[in-house]
Design a protein around this motif. Structure first.
Motif, PDB file in Angstrom:
ATOM      1  N   HIS A  79       0.837  -1.201   0.033  1.00 44.28           N
ATOM      2  CA  HIS A  79      -0.150   0.040   0.228  1.00 44.28           C
ATOM      3  C   HIS A  79       0.956   1.217   0.007  1.00 44.28           C
ATOM      4  O   HIS A  79       0.187   2.201  -0.273  1.00 44.28           O
ATOM      5  CB  HIS A  79      -0.934  -0.093   1.158  1.00 44.28           C
ATOM      6  N   LEU A  80       2.288   1.363   0.290  1.00 43.98           N
ATOM      7  CA  LEU A  80       2.998   2.332   0.054  1.00 43.98           C
ATOM      8  C   LEU A  80       3.667   2.334  -1.486  1.00 43.98           C
ATOM      9  O   LEU A  80       3.932   3.455  -1.793  1.00 43.98           O
ATOM     10  CB  LEU A  80       4.355   2.272   0.982  1.00 43.98           C
ATOM     11  N   ALA A  81       3.443   1.151  -2.018  1.00 43.57           N
ATOM     12  CA  ALA A  81       4.300   1.080  -3.295  1.00 43.57           C
ATOM     13  C   ALA A  81       3.439   2.025  -4.578  1.00 43.57           C
ATOM     14  O   ALA A  81       2.396   2.335  -4.302  1.00 43.57           O
ATOM     15  CB  ALA A  81       4.280  -0.513  -3.715  1.00 43.57           C
ATOM     16  N   LYS A  82       4.308   2.455  -5.285  1.00 44.74           N
ATOM     17  CA  LYS A  82       3.760   3.434  -6.238  1.00 44.74           C
ATOM     18  C   LYS A  82       3.975   2.692  -7.630  1.00 44.74           C
ATOM     19  O   LYS A  82       3.442   3.298  -8.528  1.00 44.74           O
ATOM     20  CB  LYS A  82       4.445   4.766  -6.437  1.00 44.74           C
ATOM     21  N   GLY A  83       4.593   1.667  -7.534  1.00 42.57           N
ATOM     22  CA  GLY A  83       4.768   0.863  -9.036  1.00 42.57           C
ATOM     23  C   GLY A  83       3.403   0.317  -9.734  1.00 42.57           C
ATOM     24  O   GLY A  83       2.593  -0.016  -8.894  1.00 42.57           O
ATOM     25  N   LYS A  84       3.527   0.134 -10.939  1.00 42.23           N
ATOM     26  CA  LYS A  84       2.640  -0.351 -11.651  1.00 42.23           C
ATOM     27  C   LYS A  84       2.536  -1.995 -11.569  1.00 42.23           C
ATOM     28  O   LYS A  84       1.433  -2.747 -11.594  1.00 42.23           O
ATOM     29  CB  LYS A  84       2.739  -0.256 -13.332  1.00 42.23           C
TER      30      LYS A  84
END
Length: 386
Positions: A79-84
């Motif tokens: 939920h912190l991740a920004k990746g596709k």
């Protein structure tokens, strides 16, 4: 620019291995990545090593965690991740330089693919042995049954996930032991298409004594993990249409869970309650043997008459082994320490309840696949049995 890929790495007492792991990730041919190091409670210098790498590579983010729960750490990172796209790597493992690129390309080229998956090998201090490589190659339409049989069970790593798809299906990992078991079940029921890459691009380390996987896994939590997964399936209206496969799959897990644990009353009670909740029509058929009954009613057979078999026979004792099975028919009729070697067909004709112990660590996955394909599910690694 290529889309961002988030690499999530739980870290716990991985000082000996974290440099190798991060070197393999930071040197990837696919450069647009973020690296989330989920640092648990460590008693070594893992934090110092991670901080040193963070100074060298701005793509690294260190997140301190209050405990060493893999499921909770991965959920928090997700939920912190920004990746596709999302990949998980264990801190004591490492990946090939083109690992992320090879896994990302299929997802980027075809929106209908939800997961890409490659093979892995097993590494030790002085050797590398074959682990598992997909027999399939390319695009494969999936289903609950196909996913459970063709995708390596209980491995969160080895795959790249489409982040949007996981969010849309509201899949979280179970927070506790056997989180990978629950994760696999939830994925199996929702994944539509998988892309297989028939190369061992991931290197799995078996020598880390401090690994969370090497700790004593809480058997009762396996039941809780199954409850978690099945509750999710019911909430998503995916349980009923898959119930036959779920029943077979769960029976195999429960059999594995209870091997040599027939006399643990609390665990038996937990399993019985779980069974009545999800498979009440079969609850009356679930029987638990005493230690004496087990010895009388169950054959123990060793599969594989190779170099490791002799060690297995001596450790277990020849008098406890019914016979040895081997695929090489030339060995039929030979003996190892007095135990007869027979062809695989003998095992298929067995009428008595039989536990198959796989002697070969090197070819375990191939041998396990052969057993499953012939309907034999009561098997385990000899080392695990010991």
């Amino acid at each position: 620019m290529k889309p961002l890929v988030s690499v999530i790495i739980p870290v716990c007492n991985a000082e000996r291995y974290i440099d190798r792991c991060l070197e393999s990730i930071c040197s990837q041919s696919y450069s647009n990545i973020e690296i989330l190091l989920m640092l648990g409670i460590c008693t070594d210098h893992s934090l110092i090593s991670c901080a040193r790498w963070q100074k060298k590579d701005r793509r690294i983010l260190i997140i301190s965690r209050k405990d060493n729960s893999l499921g909770d750490a991965r959920n928090f990172a997700f939920h912190l991740a920004k990746g596709k796209y999302i990949v998980y790597v264990d801190a004591d493992d490492y990946i090939e330089q083109n690992y992320i690129e090879r896994l990302a390309d299929p997802l980027e080229n075809d929106e209908d693919i939800t997961i890409s998956c490659c093979g892995f090998d097993i590494i030790g201090e002085s050797e590398r042995i074959k682990g598992w490589v997909p027999q399939e190659s390319g695009f494969i339409p999936s289903s609950f049954d196909i996913f459970l049989n063709k995708v390596p069970y209980g491995m969160v790593w080895l795959k790249m996930y489409r982040r949007k798809w996981i969010l849309e299906h509201n899949i979280d990992m179970y927070d506790g032991c056997h989180e990978d078991d629950a994760w696999q079940i939830c994925l199996a029921a929702t994944v539509k298409n998988v892309f297989f890459i028939p190369y061992a691009l991931y290197h799995y380390n078996i020598d880390n004594e401090n690994s969370l996987m090497n700790g004593k896994r809480q058997k009762r939590e396996c039941v809780s993990a199954l409850r978690y997964a099945f509750t999710y399936l019911k909430e998503q209206n995916l349980y009923t249409k898959n119930v036959d496969t779920i029943r077979k799959f769960t029976t195999n897990i429960i059999m594995s869970l209870l091997r040599n644990e027939y006399y643990e009353k609390d665990l038996v009670n937990e399993v019985m309650e779980f069974w009545k909740d999800f498979f009440p029509e079969l609850a009356s058929e679930l029987r638990f043997y005493t230690e004496g009954e087990k010895k009388k009613e169950q054959n123990i057979v060793i599969f594989g008459a190779g170099g490791e078999c002799k060690k297995a026979v001596r450790r277990l004792g020849a008098d406890k082994i019914a016979y040895i099975v081997d695929n090489d028919e030339k060995k039929d009729g030979e003996k190892i320490d007095g135990v007869l070697i027979v062809s695989f067909s003998k095992l298929l004709e067995e009428s008595k309840p039989t536990l198959v112990l796989i002697s070969s660590g090197k070819y375990f996955f191939e041998m396990a696949r052969q057993l499953r394909e012939h309907g034999i599910k009561n098997y385990m690694d000899f080392i695990e049995y010991q």
